[in-house]
Scaffold this motif. Structure first.
Motif, PDB file in Angstrom:
ATOM      1  N   TYR A 135      13.789  -0.993   0.926  1.00  0.00           N
ATOM      2  CA  TYR A 135      13.696  -0.055  -0.185  1.00  0.00           C
ATOM      3  C   TYR A 135      12.795  -0.626  -1.278  1.00  0.00           C
ATOM      4  CZ  TYR A 135      18.161   0.953   2.110  1.00  0.00           C
ATOM      5  OH  TYR A 135      19.144   1.175   3.036  1.00  0.00           O
ATOM      6  N   ALA A 136      12.137   0.290  -1.994  1.00  0.00           N
ATOM      7  CA  ALA A 136      11.314  -0.115  -3.133  1.00  0.00           C
ATOM      8  C   ALA A 136      11.342   0.999  -4.171  1.00  0.00           C
ATOM      9  CB  ALA A 136       9.886  -0.403  -2.698  1.00  0.00           C
ATOM     10  N   LEU A 137      11.372   0.612  -5.430  1.00  0.00           N
ATOM     11  CA  LEU A 137      11.407   1.560  -6.543  1.00  0.00           C
ATOM     12  C   LEU A 137      10.021   1.584  -7.184  1.00  0.00           C
ATOM     13  CD1 LEU A 137      13.646   3.316  -7.808  1.00  0.00           C
ATOM     14  CD2 LEU A 137      13.958   1.542  -9.529  1.00  0.00           C
ATOM     15  N   TYR A 138       9.446   2.796  -7.273  1.00  0.00           N
ATOM     16  CA  TYR A 138       8.101   2.951  -7.830  1.00  0.00           C
ATOM     17  C   TYR A 138       8.131   3.911  -9.009  1.00  0.00           C
ATOM     18  CZ  TYR A 138       5.356   0.342  -4.432  1.00  0.00           C
ATOM     19  OH  TYR A 138       4.786  -0.661  -3.690  1.00  0.00           O
ATOM     20  N   GLU A 139       7.291   3.599  -9.995  1.00  0.00           N
ATOM     21  CA  GLU A 139       7.181   4.443 -11.194  1.00  0.00           C
ATOM     22  C   GLU A 139       5.725   4.850 -11.397  1.00  0.00           C
ATOM     23  OE1 GLU A 139       8.068   4.253 -16.034  1.00  0.00           O
ATOM     24  OE2 GLU A 139       8.479   2.519 -14.747  1.00  0.00           O
ATOM     25  N   LYS A 140       5.525   6.113 -11.756  1.00  0.00           N
ATOM     26  CA  LYS A 140       4.164   6.599 -12.031  1.00  0.00           C
ATOM     27  C   LYS A 140       3.785   6.207 -13.458  1.00  0.00           C
ATOM     28  CE  LYS A 140       0.350   8.803 -11.170  1.00  0.00           C
ATOM     29  NZ  LYS A 140       0.307  10.264 -10.982  1.00  0.00           N
ATOM     30  N   THR A 141       2.691   5.492 -13.600  1.00  0.00           N
ATOM     31  CA  THR A 141       2.188   5.075 -14.905  1.00  0.00           C
ATOM     32  C   THR A 141       0.785   5.646 -15.103  1.00  0.00           C
ATOM     33  OG1 THR A 141       1.094   3.050 -14.162  1.00  0.00           O
ATOM     34  CG2 THR A 141       3.473   2.919 -14.610  1.00  0.00           C
ATOM     35  N   ASP A 142       0.199   5.353 -16.253  1.00  0.00           N
ATOM     36  CA  ASP A 142      -1.158   5.841 -16.502  1.00  0.00           C
ATOM     37  C   ASP A 142      -2.175   5.171 -15.589  1.00  0.00           C
ATOM     38  OD1 ASP A 142      -0.907   3.337 -17.603  1.00  0.00           O
ATOM     39  OD2 ASP A 142      -1.935   3.822 -19.474  1.00  0.00           O
ATOM     40  N   LYS A 143      -1.760   4.113 -14.894  1.00  0.00           N
ATOM     41  CA  LYS A 143      -2.657   3.418 -13.976  1.00  0.00           C
ATOM     42  C   LYS A 143      -2.323   3.688 -12.514  1.00  0.00           C
ATOM     43  CE  LYS A 143      -3.514  -0.339 -17.253  1.00  0.00           C
ATOM     44  NZ  LYS A 143      -3.439  -1.810 -17.498  1.00  0.00           N
ATOM     45  N   GLY A 144      -1.368   4.602 -12.274  1.00  0.00           N
ATOM     46  CA  GLY A 144      -0.992   4.928 -10.903  1.00  0.00           C
ATOM     47  C   GLY A 144       0.443   4.541 -10.604  1.00  0.00           C
ATOM     48  N   TRP A 145       0.781   4.465  -9.318  1.00  0.00           N
ATOM     49  CA  TRP A 145       2.138   4.102  -8.911  1.00  0.00           C
ATOM     50  C   TRP A 145       2.290   2.583  -8.893  1.00  0.00           C
ATOM     51  CZ3 TRP A 145       5.967   7.514  -8.555  1.00  0.00           C
ATOM     52  CH2 TRP A 145       5.663   8.861  -8.384  1.00  0.00           C
ATOM     53  N   LYS A 168       0.809  -1.218   0.000  1.00  0.00           N
ATOM     54  CA  LYS A 168       0.000   0.000   0.000  1.00  0.00           C
ATOM     55  C   LYS A 168       0.842   1.269   0.000  1.00  0.00           C
ATOM     56  CE  LYS A 168      -3.772  -2.402   2.380  1.00  0.00           C
ATOM     57  NZ  LYS A 168      -4.651  -2.444   3.570  1.00  0.00           N
ATOM     58  N   LEU A 169       2.088   1.123  -0.370  1.00  0.00           N
ATOM     59  CA  LEU A 169       2.977   2.288  -0.448  1.00  0.00           C
ATOM     60  C   LEU A 169       2.429   3.349  -1.404  1.00  0.00           C
ATOM     61  CD1 LEU A 169       6.649   0.964  -0.454  1.00  0.00           C
ATOM     62  CD2 LEU A 169       5.824   2.942   0.800  1.00  0.00           C
ATOM     63  N   TYR A 170       1.710   2.916  -2.400  1.00  0.00           N
ATOM     64  CA  TYR A 170       1.188   3.850  -3.402  1.00  0.00           C
ATOM     65  C   TYR A 170       0.314   4.927  -2.760  1.00  0.00           C
ATOM     66  CZ  TYR A 170      -3.319   1.462  -3.071  1.00  0.00           C
ATOM     67  OH  TYR A 170      -4.512   0.957  -2.619  1.00  0.00           O
ATOM     68  N   LYS A 171      -0.344   4.601  -1.630  1.00  0.00           N
ATOM     69  CA  LYS A 171      -1.186   5.587  -0.968  1.00  0.00           C
ATOM     70  C   LYS A 171      -0.361   6.774  -0.474  1.00  0.00           C
ATOM     71  CE  LYS A 171      -4.861   2.511   0.694  1.00  0.00           C
ATOM     72  NZ  LYS A 171      -5.631   2.089   1.895  1.00  0.00           N
ATOM     73  N   ILE A 172       0.823   6.480   0.024  1.00  0.00           N
ATOM     74  CA  ILE A 172       1.713   7.533   0.514  1.00  0.00           C
ATOM     75  C   ILE A 172       2.234   8.365  -0.655  1.00  0.00           C
ATOM     76  CG2 ILE A 172       3.894   7.984   1.717  1.00  0.00           C
ATOM     77  CD1 ILE A 172       3.352   5.318   3.248  1.00  0.00           C
ATOM     78  N   LEU A 173       2.603   7.695  -1.750  1.00  0.00           N
ATOM     79  CA  LEU A 173       3.127   8.407  -2.918  1.00  0.00           C
ATOM     80  C   LEU A 173       2.050   9.285  -3.548  1.00  0.00           C
ATOM     81  CD1 LEU A 173       5.254   5.544  -4.514  1.00  0.00           C
ATOM     82  CD2 LEU A 173       6.063   7.486  -3.173  1.00  0.00           C
ATOM     83  N   ASN A 174       0.816   8.839  -3.516  1.00  0.00           N
ATOM     84  CA  ASN A 174      -0.277   9.652  -4.070  1.00  0.00           C
ATOM     85  C   ASN A 174      -0.406  10.983  -3.342  1.00  0.00           C
ATOM     86  OD1 ASN A 174      -1.131   7.976  -6.135  1.00  0.00           O
ATOM     87  ND2 ASN A 174      -2.564   6.860  -4.827  1.00  0.00           N
ATOM     88  N   VAL A 175      -0.156  10.963  -2.036  1.00  0.00           N
ATOM     89  CA  VAL A 175      -0.255  12.185  -1.233  1.00  0.00           C
ATOM     90  C   VAL A 175       1.001  13.037  -1.379  1.00  0.00           C
ATOM     91  CG1 VAL A 175      -0.416  13.080   1.115  1.00  0.00           C
ATOM     92  CG2 VAL A 175      -1.836  11.144   0.415  1.00  0.00           C
ATOM     93  N   GLU A 176       2.155  12.389  -1.304  1.00  0.00           N
ATOM     94  CA  GLU A 176       3.423  13.130  -1.320  1.00  0.00           C
ATOM     95  C   GLU A 176       3.740  13.704  -2.698  1.00  0.00           C
ATOM     96  OE1 GLU A 176       6.617  14.893   0.419  1.00  0.00           O
ATOM     97  OE2 GLU A 176       5.011  13.760   1.412  1.00  0.00           O
ATOM     98  N   TYR A 177       3.331  13.006  -3.767  1.00  0.00           N
ATOM     99  CA  TYR A 177       3.640  13.446  -5.134  1.00  0.00           C
ATOM    100  C   TYR A 177       2.336  13.609  -5.928  1.00  0.00           C
ATOM    101  CZ  TYR A 177       8.397  12.123  -3.873  1.00  0.00           C
ATOM    102  OH  TYR A 177       9.623  12.019  -3.245  1.00  0.00           O
ATOM    103  N   LYS A 178       1.537  14.565  -5.498  1.00  0.00           N
ATOM    104  CA  LYS A 178       0.248  14.796  -6.137  1.00  0.00           C
ATOM    105  C   LYS A 178       0.399  15.227  -7.595  1.00  0.00           C
ATOM    106  CE  LYS A 178      -2.084  16.170  -1.856  1.00  0.00           C
ATOM    107  NZ  LYS A 178      -2.757  17.291  -1.141  1.00  0.00           N
ATOM    108  N   ASP A 179       1.479  15.936  -7.903  1.00  0.00           N
ATOM    109  CA  ASP A 179       1.670  16.470  -9.259  1.00  0.00           C
ATOM    110  C   ASP A 179       2.616  15.613 -10.097  1.00  0.00           C
ATOM    111  OD1 ASP A 179       0.046  18.662  -8.597  1.00  0.00           O
ATOM    112  OD2 ASP A 179       1.757  19.741  -7.739  1.00  0.00           O
ATOM    113  N   ALA A 180       2.850  14.380  -9.677  1.00  0.00           N
ATOM    114  CA  ALA A 180       3.773  13.516 -10.416  1.00  0.00           C
ATOM    115  C   ALA A 180       3.261  13.269 -11.832  1.00  0.00           C
ATOM    116  CB  ALA A 180       3.939  12.185  -9.684  1.00  0.00           C
ATOM    117  N   LYS A 181       4.215  13.191 -12.769  1.00  0.00           N
ATOM    118  CA  LYS A 181       3.879  12.922 -14.163  1.00  0.00           C
ATOM    119  C   LYS A 181       4.219  11.474 -14.507  1.00  0.00           C
ATOM    120  CE  LYS A 181       4.893  17.697 -15.480  1.00  0.00           C
ATOM    121  NZ  LYS A 181       5.747  18.580 -16.319  1.00  0.00           N
ATOM    122  N   GLU A 182       3.570  10.996 -15.536  1.00  0.00           N
ATOM    123  CA  GLU A 182       3.833   9.637 -15.979  1.00  0.00           C
ATOM    124  C   GLU A 182       5.315   9.486 -16.319  1.00  0.00           C
ATOM    125  OE1 GLU A 182       2.325   6.525 -19.455  1.00  0.00           O
ATOM    126  OE2 GLU A 182       1.085   8.248 -18.886  1.00  0.00           O
ATOM    127  N   GLY A 183       5.940   8.456 -15.763  1.00  0.00           N
ATOM    128  CA  GLY A 183       7.364   8.239 -15.990  1.00  0.00           C
ATOM    129  C   GLY A 183       8.227   8.668 -14.816  1.00  0.00           C
TER     130      GLY A 183
END
Length: 626
Positions: A348-358, A137-152
């Motif tokens: 550690y975990a590496l996450y990428e923003k895609t068109d479907k989310g983190w 569920k790390l994506y929930k944190i990234l959604n809040v911390e990086y609200k303006d993240a772009k795909e890629g």
């Protein structure tokens, strides 16, 4: 590297001692007036004379093109050079990153805060860690911390992990401090805290990817130090204070815990302090080495209801009199409940923003180092990172050698790792390539060599990607022999064997010597193009049946145009087109017919149409006029 003789045909042939040149090649005695025409090839190393990035980097790049710097350098280095001067210059060039590295080059680093874990656990639960069921569920944190993240966009996340621990149901603390924001080293101040020390200093330390504050009189004389929390208002009778502690080399009780409601934040001597040390369980071991962090328990603050309180950690010791116990303090908390100390490990975990989310990055060629990887390498395991004093390139080749089984030549692995730059931790990514020749992994520097030609015309030096290949008609010229033999071999393989089904040299266009042929007339022995019609008939009459002398000559010219394109492709596979510039390869050869009509140097011009592809320029096969 291309090493052509870039001399004009006239000059080149004038220096050649072929037996037919002096008799049959007109114009070799008249060279006109002497001129300062300079020609040659060299490797560029004079970076210090340039300006901007090339001077610092010692390479050119797509951003800093050689064509923008070398003409000026040539003008300064060769001020007297006349028009017609030319140089082929080889220099270091930094290529663009590989597709994989370019995509994962810029990586953001984010270390979870205590408040981040609540987004996963939910309100009413406290636990500064993720477990087996919540790590996804790390994506929930990234959604809040990086609200303006772009795909890629790519983020390297660091978090505390305990596979089986369950978050504690409790109210949020009204104050908590874990010292993670401090820079390691001596500490003389912490925002909103009172810090004082004599004889030694409080120090921020880091071990096992956890920061804490420490004091010791070891190696010192008499020491006294105070570390006092900010003011905390007690508005609930159930409020408590707690902290975690670790002991090193215990030899005396040097730490006491005090509380005050009248400290003014400046003068400790004017405040009333209550000693509450006995309410905590502070270990008296180990006497050698260091223990582990444990909860010291808690103290109820109900007597201070409605007041602001300060809690102090006071150290009094004397290293010369064996009163030098080391105390490490962490996770100071004021709240209704004091969190149970849970042993966690960094993950550690590496996450990428895609068109479907983190989404978690799971790529077979991307390796993200784990704490265990750093530990296995030795020094990098002290803080789970590399630095200027612990360079990654000294460790990663061996890591890859042990990790990757049966690598193939040219294999690429992208290494993602933490790096301390002197002030903060960042995340770097480096491409490593495997060479079967050296059986080693090496960091991809993207530095290659490029060779370009520069020609002076109309008083200016200009980049000219075109190449003149002069093949002097002599037995002793290595370049001539190479081109003529390559042509002969091509005729043997593609005409005699494939087209005519000839199995023995001498039965087709290629002679029994194997170093000349009469399909084009190329001769590696004489170094010329032998278009003597009689010799062509004598070698392979069937190829010219029914043709008169002129037709045979014309046919051999057609063949020469055809074959020379194949020779160029084989020997100049690295030739590439250049946007906006016509890249031409001019081949100068000596034609010998046994008469004075056509016996002179001819040129054939080819245009580079694709990497390693050459197209004949119509009507360019002409004698060079003297």
């Amino acid at each position: 590297m291309k090493k052509y003789f870039l001399y004009s045909a006239l000059v080149a042939l004038a220096l050649v001692g072929c037996d037919y040149n002096e008799d049959n090649f007109e114009g070799f005695d008249d060279f006109g007036k002497p001129t300062d025409v300079k020609k040659g090839s060299f490797e560029f190393t004079d970076w210090a004379s340039l300006s901007g990035n090339p001077k610092t980097n010692k390479y050119f790049s797509e951003k800093d093109k050689a064509q923008d710097f070398l003409p000026g350098w040539l003008a300064s280095a060769y001020p007297t050079a006349d028009n017609g001067s030319s140089f082929t210059i080889t220099y270091d060039y930094k290529d663009s990153k590989t597709e994989l590295h370019d995509k994962y080059y810029s990586i953001k680093y984010y270390k979870l805060k205590d408040s981040d874990y609540k987004l996963v656990h939910g309100e009413g639960y406290y636990g500064a860690y993720l477990n087996k069921s919540t790590v996804s569920k790390l994506y929930k944190i990234l959604n809040v911390e990086y609200k303006d993240a772009k795909e890629g966009d790519v983020v390297f996340t660091e978090f505390n992990y305990n596979e089986t621990a369950k978050p504690q149901k409790m109210e949020d603390p009204i104050f908590t401090y874990d010292f993670e924001s401090l820079t390691t080293g001596d500490v003389t101040s912490i925002k909103n805290w009172y810090v004082s020390a004599s004889g030694a200093a409080w120090a921020a330390k880091e071990y096992d990817d956890n920061k804490y504050i420490q004091f010791s009189a070891n190696g010192k004389g008499a020491c006294e130090a105070w570390l006092i929390t900010p003011s905390v208002k007690i508005e609930d009778i159930n409020k408590k204070v707690g902290f975690d502690v670790c002991i090193g080399y215990w030899n005396a009780d040097c730490l006491s815990v005090l509380v005050s409601s009248d400290f003014d934040g400046k003068d400790i001597s004017k405040a009333t302090w209550k000693d509450i040390t006995s309410f905590f369980e502070i270990p008296q071991e180990p006497t050698s080495g260091y223990g582990k962090f444990v909860s010291a328990g808690s103290y109820e603050l109900k007597e201070f209801l409605g007041k602001n309180v300060y809690v102090a950690f006071k150290y009094v010791g004397d290293g010369k009199n064996k009163q030098s116990t080391t105390y490490q303090i962490d996770n100071v908390v004021f709240g209704n409940d004091i969190p149970t100390l849970v042993k966690t490990e960094p993950m550690y975990a590496l996450y990428e923003k895609t068109d479907k989310g983190w989404n978690s990055v799971n790529h077979q060629d991307i390796l993200t180092l784990t704490p265990a990887d750093y530990t296995a390498m030795g020094d990098p395991g002290k803080n789970f990172n590399f630095s200027s004093s612990i360079p990654a390139e000294e460790y990663l080749p061996n890591y890859l050698a042990k990790t990757i089984n049966y690598p193939l030549d040219g294999d690429e692995k992208l290494m993602v790792y933490k790096y301390y730059n002197g002030s903060e931790v960042q995340v770097n990514s480096d491409s490593y390539l495997y060479s079967s020749k050296t059986a080693r992994w090496t960091k991809n520097s993207y530095i290659t060599t490029q060779t370009e030609q520069y020609v002076k015309s109309n008083g200016k030096w200009n980049f000219d990607p075109s190449v003149v290949i002069s093949l002097p008609p002599t037995k002793s010229n290595a370049t001539t022999v190479l081109y003529m033999q390559t042509a002969t071999d091509w005729v043997w393989e593609n005409i005699d064997q494939k087209l005519l089904n000839v199995t023995k040299k001498g039965d087709g266009y290629v002679t029994s010597y194997g170093n000349n042929e009469y399909y084009t007339g190329c001769s590696a022995y004489y170094g010329n193009v032998d278009m003597r019609v009689a010799k062509a008939r004598e070698q392979y009459a069937a190829g010219y049946e029914g043709m008169d002398d002129e037709a045979i000559y014309n046919k051999m010219c057609e063949h020469l145009i055809e074959v020379m394109a194949e020779v160029l492709a084989k020997l100049n596979a690295n030739a590439v087109p250049v946007d906006g510039i016509e890249v031409l390869y001019t081949v100068q050869v000596g034609i010998f017919t046994g008469t004075t009509v056509n016996d002179c140097t001819h040129q054939l011009v080819y245009k580079v149409t694709a990497p390693g592809k050459f197209e004949y320029v119509e009507d360019s096969f002409q004698p060079i006029q003297k």
